[in-house]
Design a protein around this motif. Structure first.
Motif, PDB file in Angstrom:
ATOM      1  N   UNK A 153      30.363  37.209  -7.002  1.00  0.00           N
ATOM      2  CA  UNK A 153      30.721  37.321  -5.802  1.00  0.00           C
ATOM      3  C   UNK A 153      29.886  38.441  -5.055  1.00  0.00           C
ATOM      4  N   UNK A 154      29.821  39.626  -5.813  1.00  0.00           N
ATOM      5  CA  UNK A 154      29.113  40.674  -5.245  1.00  0.00           C
ATOM      6  C   UNK A 154      27.517  40.492  -5.263  1.00  0.00           C
ATOM      7  N   UNK A 155      27.037  39.552  -6.308  1.00  0.00           N
ATOM      8  CA  UNK A 155      25.674  39.252  -6.294  1.00  0.00           C
ATOM      9  C   UNK A 155      25.340  38.406  -4.944  1.00  0.00           C
ATOM     10  N   UNK A 156      26.184  37.577  -4.611  1.00  0.00           N
ATOM     11  CA  UNK A 156      25.915  36.666  -3.479  1.00  0.00           C
ATOM     12  C   UNK A 156      26.356  37.388  -2.257  1.00  0.00           C
ATOM     13  N   UNK A 157      27.215  38.376  -2.187  1.00  0.00           N
ATOM     14  CA  UNK A 157      27.409  39.214  -0.990  1.00  0.00           C
ATOM     15  C   UNK A 157      26.247  39.922  -0.555  1.00  0.00           C
ATOM     16  N   UNK A 158      25.246  40.396  -1.510  1.00  0.00           N
ATOM     17  CA  UNK A 158      24.096  41.304  -1.360  1.00  0.00           C
ATOM     18  C   UNK A 158      23.101  40.340  -0.253  1.00  0.00           C
ATOM     19  N   UNK A 159      23.407  38.956  -0.869  1.00  0.00           N
ATOM     20  CA  UNK A 159      22.255  37.890  -0.095  1.00  0.00           C
ATOM     21  C   UNK A 159      22.642  37.579   1.134  1.00  0.00           C
ATOM     22  N   UNK A 160      23.823  37.930   1.731  1.00  0.00           N
ATOM     23  CA  UNK A 160      24.282  37.729   3.103  1.00  0.00           C
ATOM     24  C   UNK A 160      24.488  38.436   4.075  1.00  0.00           C
ATOM     25  N   UNK A 161      23.199  38.755   4.687  1.00  0.00           N
ATOM     26  CA  UNK A 161      23.054  40.002   5.482  1.00  0.00           C
ATOM     27  C   UNK A 161      23.614  39.502   6.856  1.00  0.00           C
ATOM     28  N   UNK A 162      23.740  38.040   7.057  1.00  0.00           N
ATOM     29  CA  UNK A 162      24.230  37.758   8.391  1.00  0.00           C
ATOM     30  C   UNK A 162      25.851  38.226   8.583  1.00  0.00           C
ATOM     31  N   UNK A 163      26.499  38.047   7.405  1.00  0.00           N
ATOM     32  CA  UNK A 163      27.998  38.559   7.135  1.00  0.00           C
ATOM     33  C   UNK A 163      28.068  39.998   7.478  1.00  0.00           C
ATOM     34  N   UNK A 164      27.078  40.675   6.883  1.00  0.00           N
ATOM     35  CA  UNK A 164      27.324  42.133   6.964  1.00  0.00           C
ATOM     36  C   UNK A 164      27.083  42.415   8.525  1.00  0.00           C
ATOM     37  N   UNK A 165      25.976  41.865   9.300  1.00  0.00           N
ATOM     38  CA  UNK A 165      25.750  42.264  10.277  1.00  0.00           C
ATOM     39  C   UNK A 165      27.026  42.068  11.402  1.00  0.00           C
ATOM     40  N   UNK A 166      27.483  40.971  11.088  1.00  0.00           N
ATOM     41  CA  UNK A 166      28.800  40.606  12.058  1.00  0.00           C
ATOM     42  C   UNK A 166      29.831  41.478  11.648  1.00  0.00           C
ATOM     43  N   UNK A 167      30.172  41.951  10.341  1.00  0.00           N
ATOM     44  CA  UNK A 167      31.053  42.795  10.011  1.00  0.00           C
ATOM     45  C   UNK A 167      30.874  44.393  10.852  1.00  0.00           C
ATOM     46  N   UNK A 168      29.661  44.770  10.671  1.00  0.00           N
ATOM     47  CA  UNK A 168      29.222  45.893  11.481  1.00  0.00           C
ATOM     48  C   UNK A 168      29.559  46.053  12.907  1.00  0.00           C
ATOM     49  N   UNK A 169      29.077  44.758  13.517  1.00  0.00           N
ATOM     50  CA  UNK A 169      29.149  44.537  15.154  1.00  0.00           C
ATOM     51  C   UNK A 169      30.695  44.432  15.172  1.00  0.00           C
TER      52      UNK A 169
END
Ligand SMILES: Cc1ncc(COP(=O)(O)O)c(C=O)c1O
Length: 372
Positions: free
Chosen positions: A270-286
């Protein structure tokens, strides 16, 4: 130095007997069960309101088929990906069962009875617990303007100091120390004291003068360690994955004392896949950035003092007993954190949630304060 024995029952170590246990945020199900409520919301543990990323969920489903096998003890793929992203060598990274495990490894690895651990008052409560458990003395200095006072920390360094913990941004205040402050602080710290920058909330930082602690590891400083986690911006708190980045000698040493399979295989996938999800991180930060602004506006309207935060939570002074407001909010199905354990008698810490949750909290707070 010998370990102290509790005189009432020699089986128990006094330094562990006197530890004040960590009190986590109440789980939603527990509050629903105890108070007979439905639709309880939790804004208490700085978790990601968006849940995990879809990419992580898919990776976990796939990984479950191999759950009869032991995990990869060295977290090969996760370490490799992190090393590429952070531009450090794989030998400078250790993955743990949450960054809490790395804190524990530091304590077990470097502390002996009589040693000192240095940090600030009103910071992450896991530091004193794990230091005390290893027989070390936990020394704190007061905060300055609700933030770490690095000059005071420097003055408190003694020849027994082994580790200095700096949570940046800090939990629970959301405040931070600047690049300039860190630069001059490190110049005066001897190489045989480990300085640990705990960056659990790094992804939410907007301040331009926030330090890049990783640069010190890259400059090969032997005594700087950076901690990061997948529990916050990556939405994987329940899986327990965090990591430390430091000098390869320190990392090698920590690897010796970790359990052989300290990070489970589903967590690694899960952590490895999460590193590849930049859009998710962008949404979280926003979401977090707009949630913080919303809280500031509402608190101003309610004439409540708050601390501007670089993290995914905001500390607010209710002006009345924090535990009482916390209890009143619980009865309205809103879980937050009273800050009494941190010495903030009248304050609450609110994790930024989804827009709807933030609004529900503010309404509930107004109602609770109206009857206090
Ligand atoms: C400052 C700080 N460091 C570390 C952690 C622990 O994170 P993890 O879930 O990776 O153990 C937390 C969690 O709340 C935190 O606030």
């Amino acid at each position: 130095m010998t370990t102290k024995i509790n005189m009432t029952n020699p089986l128990f170590k006094e330094e562990i007997d006197t530890v004040k246990p960590y009190k986590p945020g109440k789980p939603i199900k527990e509050v629903e069960r105890e108070l007979g409520l439905k639709n309880v919301i939790k804004l208490a543990s700085n978790e990601n309101p968006l849940g995990p990323s879809g990419k992580s969920v898919r990776a976990m489903k796939k990984a479950i088929r191999d759950i009869h096998l032991y995990p990869d003890g060295g977290c090969y793929y996760l370490t490799k990906k992190l090393s590429q992203m952070l531009e450090v060598s794989e030998s400078q990274i250790i993955v743990g069962n949450g960054s809490n495990e790395i804190i524990e490894l530091l304590a077990r690895g470097f502390l002996s009875p009589g040693d000192e651990v240095l940090s600030s008052e009103q910071t992450f409560l896991v530091y004193p617990i794990l230091s005390q458990v290893c027989g070390a003395r936990y020394v704190t200095v007061p905060m300055k303007n609700h933030g770490y006072d690095l000059k005071a920390l420097l003055q408190a360094v003694s020849d027994r100091t082994k580790i200095i913990f700096i949570a940046n941004p800090n939990n629970p205040t959301g405040t931070y120390v600047t690049a300039k402050e860190v630069e001059s602080f490190l110049k005066h710290i001897p190489e045989d004291i480990l300085v640990c920058f705990d960056e659990a909330y790094l992804d939410f930082v907007e301040a331009k003068d926030f330090p890049n602690a990783l640069q010190y590891v890259k400059r090969d400083l032997p005594n700087v360690l950076v901690l990061r986690t997948f529990s916050k911006a990556y939405g994987l708190a329940g899986l327990r994955v965090g990591y430390g980045i430091g000098h390869k000698k320190v990392i090698q040493y920590l690897h010796k004392i970790r359990q052989p399979f300290n990070v489970n295989s589903i967590a690694q996938a899960a952590a490895l896949a999460a590193l590849g999800d930049t859009f998710f991180r962008w949404r979280t930060k926003r979401l977090v950035a707009s949630g913080r602004r919303y809280f500031y506006k509402q608190f101003k309207k309610m004439k409540l003092k708050y601390l501007p935060s670089q993290a995914n939570f905001v500390l607010v002074d209710t002006g009345v007993d924090g535990d009482r407001v916390y209890e009143a909010l619980l009865r309205k199905g809103v879980i937050v954190r009273s800050m009494k354990a941190y010495g903030f008698e009248t304050w609450l810490r609110i994790t930024i949630g989804k827009t709807k949750e933030n609004k529900r909290f503010c309404r509930a707070l107004e109602e609770c304060l109206a009857v206090q």
